[in-house]
Design a protein around this motif. Sequence first.
Motif, PDB file in Angstrom:
ATOM      1  N   PRO A  78     -53.635 -26.013  36.874  1.00  0.00           N
ATOM      2  CA  PRO A  78     -53.299 -25.257  36.246  1.00  0.00           C
ATOM      3  C   PRO A  78     -52.237 -24.710  37.363  1.00  0.00           C
ATOM      4  O   PRO A  78     -52.307 -24.804  38.804  1.00  0.00           O
ATOM      5  CB  PRO A  78     -53.955 -23.650  36.519  1.00  0.00           C
ATOM      6  CG  PRO A  78     -55.195 -24.686  35.954  1.00  0.00           C
ATOM      7  CD  PRO A  78     -54.935 -25.776  36.101  1.00  0.00           C
ATOM      8  N   LYS A  79     -50.398 -24.353  37.481  1.00  0.00           N
ATOM      9  CA  LYS A  79     -49.593 -24.204  38.704  1.00  0.00           C
ATOM     10  C   LYS A  79     -49.978 -22.311  39.583  1.00  0.00           C
ATOM     11  O   LYS A  79     -50.007 -21.860  38.686  1.00  0.00           O
ATOM     12  CB  LYS A  79     -48.488 -24.298  38.017  1.00  0.00           C
ATOM     13  CG  LYS A  79     -47.071 -24.604  39.121  1.00  0.00           C
ATOM     14  CD  LYS A  79     -45.989 -24.255  39.019  1.00  0.00           C
ATOM     15  CE  LYS A  79     -44.954 -24.397  39.470  1.00  0.00           C
ATOM     16  NZ  LYS A  79     -43.822 -24.223  39.081  1.00  0.00           N
ATOM     17  N   LEU A  80     -49.978 -22.252  40.736  1.00  0.00           N
ATOM     18  CA  LEU A  80     -50.302 -21.562  41.550  1.00  0.00           C
ATOM     19  C   LEU A  80     -49.144 -20.526  41.574  1.00  0.00           C
ATOM     20  O   LEU A  80     -47.718 -21.784  41.898  1.00  0.00           O
ATOM     21  CB  LEU A  80     -51.023 -21.449  42.547  1.00  0.00           C
ATOM     22  CG  LEU A  80     -50.952 -19.851  43.194  1.00  0.00           C
ATOM     23  CD1 LEU A  80     -52.165 -19.313  42.764  1.00  0.00           C
ATOM     24  CD2 LEU A  80     -51.879 -20.345  45.118  1.00  0.00           C
ATOM     25  N   VAL A  81     -48.428 -19.435  40.721  1.00  0.00           N
ATOM     26  CA  VAL A  81     -47.642 -18.806  41.024  1.00  0.00           C
ATOM     27  C   VAL A  81     -47.590 -17.188  41.534  1.00  0.00           C
ATOM     28  O   VAL A  81     -49.005 -17.399  41.997  1.00  0.00           O
ATOM     29  CB  VAL A  81     -46.691 -18.820  39.453  1.00  0.00           C
ATOM     30  CG1 VAL A  81     -46.068 -19.924  39.307  1.00  0.00           C
ATOM     31  CG2 VAL A  81     -48.115 -17.850  38.677  1.00  0.00           C
ATOM     32  N   GLN A  82     -46.691 -16.435  41.945  1.00  0.00           N
ATOM     33  CA  GLN A  82     -46.417 -15.257  42.997  1.00  0.00           C
ATOM     34  C   GLN A  82     -45.453 -14.334  42.823  1.00  0.00           C
ATOM     35  O   GLN A  82     -44.360 -15.217  41.754  1.00  0.00           O
ATOM     36  CB  GLN A  82     -47.187 -15.158  44.566  1.00  0.00           C
ATOM     37  CG  GLN A  82     -46.184 -16.066  44.735  1.00  0.00           C
ATOM     38  CD  GLN A  82     -45.650 -16.106  46.466  1.00  0.00           C
ATOM     39  OE1 GLN A  82     -47.149 -16.092  46.561  1.00  0.00           O
ATOM     40  NE2 GLN A  82     -44.484 -16.359  47.103  1.00  0.00           N
ATOM     41  N   VAL A  83     -45.772 -12.803  42.796  1.00  0.00           N
ATOM     42  CA  VAL A  83     -45.360 -11.834  42.096  1.00  0.00           C
ATOM     43  C   VAL A  83     -45.019 -11.456  43.598  1.00  0.00           C
ATOM     44  O   VAL A  83     -45.885 -11.010  44.335  1.00  0.00           O
ATOM     45  CB  VAL A  83     -44.734 -10.824  41.222  1.00  0.00           C
ATOM     46  CG1 VAL A  83     -44.405 -10.028  41.097  1.00  0.00           C
ATOM     47  CG2 VAL A  83     -44.892 -11.512  40.535  1.00  0.00           C
ATOM     48  N   VAL A 286     -47.718  -6.941  45.033  1.00  0.00           N
ATOM     49  CA  VAL A 286     -48.440  -8.763  45.755  1.00  0.00           C
ATOM     50  C   VAL A 286     -49.287  -9.182  44.584  1.00  0.00           C
ATOM     51  O   VAL A 286     -49.348  -7.814  43.670  1.00  0.00           O
ATOM     52  CB  VAL A 286     -48.757  -8.858  46.573  1.00  0.00           C
ATOM     53  CG1 VAL A 286     -49.460 -10.513  46.523  1.00  0.00           C
ATOM     54  CG2 VAL A 286     -48.331  -8.252  47.790  1.00  0.00           C
ATOM     55  N   CYS A 287     -48.886 -10.170  43.796  1.00  0.00           N
ATOM     56  CA  CYS A 287     -49.673 -10.753  42.799  1.00  0.00           C
ATOM     57  C   CYS A 287     -49.028 -12.027  42.681  1.00  0.00           C
ATOM     58  O   CYS A 287     -48.502 -13.091  42.451  1.00  0.00           O
ATOM     59  CB  CYS A 287     -49.125 -10.453  41.075  1.00  0.00           C
ATOM     60  SG  CYS A 287     -50.657 -11.082  39.700  1.00  0.00           S
ATOM     61  N   ARG A 288     -50.796 -13.104  42.569  1.00  0.00           N
ATOM     62  CA  ARG A 288     -51.176 -13.649  42.840  1.00  0.00           C
ATOM     63  C   ARG A 288     -52.101 -15.042  40.992  1.00  0.00           C
ATOM     64  O   ARG A 288     -53.253 -14.248  41.365  1.00  0.00           O
ATOM     65  CB  ARG A 288     -51.361 -14.866  43.807  1.00  0.00           C
ATOM     66  CG  ARG A 288     -50.157 -14.886  44.959  1.00  0.00           C
ATOM     67  CD  ARG A 288     -51.379 -15.036  46.355  1.00  0.00           C
ATOM     68  NE  ARG A 288     -50.574 -15.348  47.629  1.00  0.00           N
ATOM     69  CZ  ARG A 288     -49.974 -16.558  47.481  1.00  0.00           C
ATOM     70  NH1 ARG A 288     -50.018 -17.557  46.780  1.00  0.00           N
ATOM     71  NH2 ARG A 288     -48.880 -16.357  48.685  1.00  0.00           N
ATOM     72  N   TYR A 289     -51.453 -15.986  40.637  1.00  0.00           N
ATOM     73  CA  TYR A 289     -52.450 -16.054  39.025  1.00  0.00           C
ATOM     74  C   TYR A 289     -51.934 -17.748  39.233  1.00  0.00           C
ATOM     75  O   TYR A 289     -50.786 -18.118  39.353  1.00  0.00           O
ATOM     76  CB  TYR A 289     -52.371 -15.463  38.483  1.00  0.00           C
ATOM     77  CG  TYR A 289     -50.590 -15.600  37.688  1.00  0.00           C
ATOM     78  CD1 TYR A 289     -50.499 -15.970  36.892  1.00  0.00           C
ATOM     79  CD2 TYR A 289     -49.629 -14.628  38.388  1.00  0.00           C
ATOM     80  CE1 TYR A 289     -49.023 -16.254  36.036  1.00  0.00           C
ATOM     81  CE2 TYR A 289     -48.855 -14.719  37.664  1.00  0.00           C
ATOM     82  CZ  TYR A 289     -48.253 -15.169  36.684  1.00  0.00           C
ATOM     83  OH  TYR A 289     -46.857 -14.970  35.514  1.00  0.00           O
ATOM     84  N   SER A 290     -52.610 -18.199  38.059  1.00  0.00           N
ATOM     85  CA  SER A 290     -52.326 -19.631  38.113  1.00  0.00           C
ATOM     86  C   SER A 290     -52.658 -19.804  36.348  1.00  0.00           C
ATOM     87  O   SER A 290     -53.119 -19.089  35.691  1.00  0.00           O
ATOM     88  CB  SER A 290     -52.988 -20.550  38.889  1.00  0.00           C
ATOM     89  OG  SER A 290     -54.777 -20.233  38.052  1.00  0.00           O
ATOM     90  N   ALA A 291     -51.606 -21.018  36.371  1.00  0.00           N
ATOM     91  CA  ALA A 291     -51.834 -20.708  34.684  1.00  0.00           C
ATOM     92  C   ALA A 291     -51.215 -22.752  33.945  1.00  0.00           C
ATOM     93  O   ALA A 291     -50.498 -23.545  35.083  1.00  0.00           O
ATOM     94  CB  ALA A 291     -50.885 -20.395  33.819  1.00  0.00           C
ATOM     95  N   ALA A 292     -51.354 -22.810  32.989  1.00  0.00           N
ATOM     96  CA  ALA A 292     -51.534 -24.328  32.600  1.00  0.00           C
ATOM     97  C   ALA A 292     -51.609 -24.552  31.158  1.00  0.00           C
ATOM     98  O   ALA A 292     -52.729 -23.016  30.945  1.00  0.00           O
ATOM     99  CB  ALA A 292     -51.541 -25.052  32.996  1.00  0.00           C
TER     100      ALA A 292
END
Length: 305
Positions: A78-83, A286-292
């Motif tokens: 999973p790649k960590l991405v953010q807003v 702020v938001c951070r999450y991961s997905a793949a």
Amino acid sequence: MPLPSVTQPNFNGKSAGFYISAALQQVNSLEYFTMMENVKYKSNITRIEGTSMVHDATCDFTENAGTTLALTEKTIEPKLVQVNLDICKQNLLSSWEALEMQAGAGGNPSAKFEDYVISYIGEIIASNTEKCIWTGDTTNSGEFTGMITGAVGLLLGAGATQVALNPAAPLTNGTIIDNLQLGVESIPDALYGKEDLYIYLSPTSYNMYISAVSTLGYVNAYNMNGDYKPLFQGVKVAMCNGMGNDEIVIAQKSNMFFGTDLLSDATRIQLLDMSALDGSDNLRVVCRYSAAVQTGVSADIIRMS
């Protein structure tokens, strides 16, 4: 540039009392994927493959000479991405939102506005995730590689059994049935009839499928009542909002994986008032999450294009 920008600000009439935004895609593809949570960095999907295990019995323990048992692994990372978003409270003073803000210099927007911002950011995250599942590219900021992305999709080349559309693309109301039949005919015998087997279609292709079966007078497709179940020759049909047009994918849900740390991370959106922390007149979102995404057995997936 401080956000939000306010276009055509005026104080004529009165505020409608609610907010609207353009429609965004729902992340409905996850319904047809196997979820893998608690993936902090990487996780391996292990495939076990055995051959020639059953043979004639003897009085002794005799392993068949041709027996094999192999383990192969695929990695989901999973790649960590953010807003990260700064909202300047001062910018809201030129809009009707000013009348709803708390009294005093640097007063916060109304709870209604804050709730809508959090909800809207959640929809943006969902829409981006849905897009990336199918056509995302990890080289782009905020994206992970999807199933049918350009030249890097997981289902390209050896990533799936490739079947050419016939009649060729673009799919139309007149060709969708022929191509669905071609796809179902390509399903291996061992796969056909599995409970979690799906035909994955884009909304446009799904609409063509509904139109075509309605024209043919299939069951109750005319009125699409509550009893209607989208099936084609015994295989369930799934509409996936993020899929590109002129693509058909046939696979088991248990062979398509979505990995993340916690699913709830993508909905844990914080709105921080920075006035007490750095003296600014900003609210930070702020938001951070991961997905793949990843596949299991490539040979058991059919991609038509």
